[in-house]
Design a protein around this motif. Structure first.
Motif, mmCIF file in Angstrom:
data_model
loop_
_atom_site.group_PDB
_atom_site.id
_atom_site.type_symbol
_atom_site.label_atom_id
_atom_site.label_comp_id
_atom_site.label_asym_id
_atom_site.label_seq_id
_atom_site.Cartn_x
_atom_site.Cartn_y
_atom_site.Cartn_z
ATOM 1 N N ALA A 1 1.015 -1.218 0.068
ATOM 2 C CA ALA A 1 -0.027 0.063 0.027
ATOM 3 C C ALA A 1 0.750 1.267 0.116
ATOM 4 N N THR A 2 2.078 1.088 -0.069
ATOM 5 C CA THR A 2 3.115 2.276 -0.073
ATOM 6 C C THR A 2 4.132 2.387 -1.662
ATOM 7 N N PRO A 3 4.392 3.611 -1.837
ATOM 8 C CA PRO A 3 5.298 3.908 -3.112
ATOM 9 C C PRO A 3 6.569 2.762 -2.646
ATOM 10 N N LEU A 4 6.790 2.424 -1.828
ATOM 11 C CA LEU A 4 7.883 1.343 -1.723
ATOM 12 C C LEU A 4 8.068 0.150 -2.354
ATOM 13 N N SER A 5 6.663 -0.382 -2.526
ATOM 14 C CA SER A 5 6.549 -1.777 -2.850
ATOM 15 C C SER A 5 6.957 -1.944 -4.309
ATOM 16 N N THR A 6 7.070 -0.889 -5.467
ATOM 17 C CA THR A 6 7.476 -0.947 -6.608
ATOM 18 C C THR A 6 9.111 -0.955 -6.427
ATOM 19 N N PHE A 7 9.606 -0.175 -5.741
ATOM 20 C CA PHE A 7 11.067 0.166 -5.739
ATOM 21 C C PHE A 7 11.703 -0.994 -4.815
ATOM 22 N N LEU A 8 11.129 -1.679 -3.970
ATOM 23 C CA LEU A 8 11.518 -2.819 -3.414
ATOM 24 C C LEU A 8 11.115 -4.307 -4.000
ATOM 25 N N ALA A 9 10.571 -4.201 -5.174
ATOM 26 C CA ALA A 9 10.153 -5.488 -5.443
ATOM 27 C C ALA A 9 11.228 -6.327 -6.009
ATOM 28 N N ARG A 10 10.996 -7.609 -5.841
ATOM 29 C CA ARG A 10 12.218 -8.642 -6.585
ATOM 30 C C ARG A 10 12.515 -8.465 -7.933
ATOM 31 N N ASN A 11 11.720 -7.915 -8.755
ATOM 32 C CA ASN A 11 11.905 -7.514 -10.126
ATOM 33 C C ASN A 11 11.423 -6.056 -10.402
ATOM 34 N N VAL A 12 12.206 -5.135 -10.548
ATOM 35 C CA VAL A 12 11.777 -3.953 -10.835
ATOM 36 C C VAL A 12 11.474 -3.755 -12.197
ATOM 37 N N ARG A 13 9.879 -3.497 -12.419
ATOM 38 C CA ARG A 13 9.527 -3.329 -13.805
ATOM 39 C C ARG A 13 8.825 -2.087 -13.965
ATOM 40 N N PHE A 14 9.061 -1.341 -15.021
ATOM 41 C CA PHE A 14 8.450 -0.075 -15.330
ATOM 42 C C PHE A 14 7.278 -0.306 -16.221
ATOM 43 N N ASP A 15 6.991 -1.581 -16.899
ATOM 44 C CA ASP A 15 6.231 -1.737 -17.845
ATOM 45 C C ASP A 15 5.140 -2.659 -17.234
ATOM 46 N N GLN A 16 5.030 -3.136 -15.952
ATOM 47 C CA GLN A 16 3.838 -3.758 -15.407
ATOM 48 C C GLN A 16 3.544 -3.136 -14.153
ATOM 49 N N GLY A 17 2.375 -2.947 -13.904
ATOM 50 C CA GLY A 17 1.757 -2.137 -13.022
ATOM 51 C C GLY A 17 2.025 -0.869 -12.494
ATOM 52 N N VAL A 18 2.946 -0.262 -13.346
ATOM 53 C CA VAL A 18 3.326 1.272 -13.297
ATOM 54 C C VAL A 18 3.058 2.079 -14.571
ATOM 55 N N ARG A 19 2.387 3.138 -14.083
ATOM 56 C CA ARG A 19 1.861 3.997 -15.246
ATOM 57 C C ARG A 19 3.237 5.114 -15.228
ATOM 58 N N ALA B 1 21.574 13.465 -16.646
ATOM 59 C CA ALA B 1 20.835 13.379 -15.730
ATOM 60 C C ALA B 1 19.514 12.982 -16.199
ATOM 61 N N PHE B 2 18.588 12.312 -15.544
ATOM 62 C CA PHE B 2 17.178 12.205 -16.195
ATOM 63 C C PHE B 2 16.419 11.914 -14.868
ATOM 64 N N ALA B 3 14.742 12.138 -14.984
ATOM 65 C CA ALA B 3 13.910 11.756 -14.074
ATOM 66 C C ALA B 3 12.784 11.245 -14.444
ATOM 67 N N ILE B 4 12.109 10.215 -13.766
ATOM 68 C CA ILE B 4 11.020 9.436 -14.067
ATOM 69 C C ILE B 4 9.789 9.807 -13.080
ATOM 70 N N THR B 5 8.679 10.282 -13.991
ATOM 71 C CA THR B 5 7.657 10.237 -13.019
ATOM 72 C C THR B 5 6.449 9.175 -13.286
ATOM 73 N N ALA B 6 6.171 8.469 -12.193
ATOM 74 C CA ALA B 6 5.442 7.307 -12.294
ATOM 75 C C ALA B 6 4.474 7.312 -11.014
ATOM 76 N N ARG B 7 3.448 6.513 -11.504
ATOM 77 C CA ARG B 7 2.282 6.175 -10.311
ATOM 78 C C ARG B 7 1.939 4.602 -10.261
ATOM 79 N N ASP B 8 1.317 4.190 -9.449
ATOM 80 C CA ASP B 8 0.616 2.974 -9.481
ATOM 81 C C ASP B 8 -0.394 2.824 -10.454
ATOM 82 N N ALA B 9 -0.392 2.037 -11.227
ATOM 83 C CA ALA B 9 -1.497 2.087 -12.325
ATOM 84 C C ALA B 9 -2.616 1.575 -11.759
ATOM 85 N N ARG B 10 -2.784 0.871 -10.734
ATOM 86 C CA ARG B 10 -3.974 0.349 -10.039
ATOM 87 C C ARG B 10 -4.642 1.479 -9.285
ATOM 88 N N ARG B 11 -3.907 2.358 -8.681
ATOM 89 C CA ARG B 11 -4.298 3.322 -7.724
ATOM 90 C C ARG B 11 -3.843 4.692 -8.345
#
Length: 212
Positions: free
Chosen positions: A111-129, A140-150
């Motif tokens: 239920a926290t933003p940590l879940s994507t960052f700490l996942a076993r497999n970090v994926r920007f193409d699954q569950g992340v918008r 340098a670069f920056a990525i703006t993302a959010r939980d695709a489900r919420r």
């Protein structure tokens, strides 16, 4: 007791979001955007165990401390200002204890933003918008993302140095628009981190038990 997700950002009490940023469909990302995402994903996937120091800024508050990371699922933030504040992810839950107020709280890691960052497999193409990929002339670069489900729960901006790739800071915004930036002042690989770093029992519960 219901605990606001704002209390469990990537670090301390406040979390933030860039709710005003335009949302672009992930399918509309350019080839250059996708290459940048791949670089970040490869870097984060390789960041399995690390430690360092951080500065956290939320509104007028400035906090500092030390962190420990062990993927999947585990992270610890020890605050020196304010002294004693601790936030720990044990792989299942994120727990926070403030000794000044003698308050302990926890929420599921998922239920926290940590879940994507700490996942076993970090994926920007699954569950992340992915809302935006920003590149600077420095590399340098920056990525703006959010939980695709919420998607309305908030967003995270991950900022990287470019050469070599290094996670520099993140900014989290919650659904109410409160923003917290955590800047990694040092970041280095770590091995043999003690399991106890990622355990946090409820001190208030133990105290209550002694009084029963």
């Amino acid at each position: 007791m219901t605990v606001s997700r704002r209390a469990f950002a990537l670090g301390s009490a406040a979390v933030a979001a860039i709710a005003a940023l335009p949302a672009h469909a992930q399918a509309a990302l350019s080839a250059e955007d996708r290459a940048t995402l791949a670089r970040a994903q490869t870097y984060l996937q390789g960041l399995t165990s690390a430690q360092g120091t951080f500065t956290e800024i939320s509104g007028q508050q400035r906090r500092e401390g030390r962190f420990y990371l062990q993927r999947p699922g585990k992270m610890r933030f020890e605050y020196t200002t304010p002294a004693g504040l601790i936030v720990v992810s044990d792989g299942n839950n994120v727990k926070r204890y403030d000794p000044r107020l003698n308050v302990f709280r926890q929420v599921p890691l998922g239920a926290t933003p940590l879940s994507t960052f700490l996942a076993r497999n970090v994926r920007f193409d699954q569950g992340v918008r992915i809302d935006r990929v920003t590149r600077m002339q420095s590399g340098a670069f920056a990525i703006t993302a959010r939980d695709a489900r919420r998607p309305n729960d908030g967003s995270v901006i991950l900022s990287f140095a470019g050469d070599p790739v290094r996670l520099h800071e993140w900014t989290i915004t919650d659904a109410q628009g409160a923003r917290t930036t955590t800047r990694l002042t040092t970041l280095e690989p770590a091995s043999g981190l003690a399991a106890s770093l990622f355990q946090l029992r409820d001190p208030t519960e133990r105290r209550s038990g002694r009084n029963d």
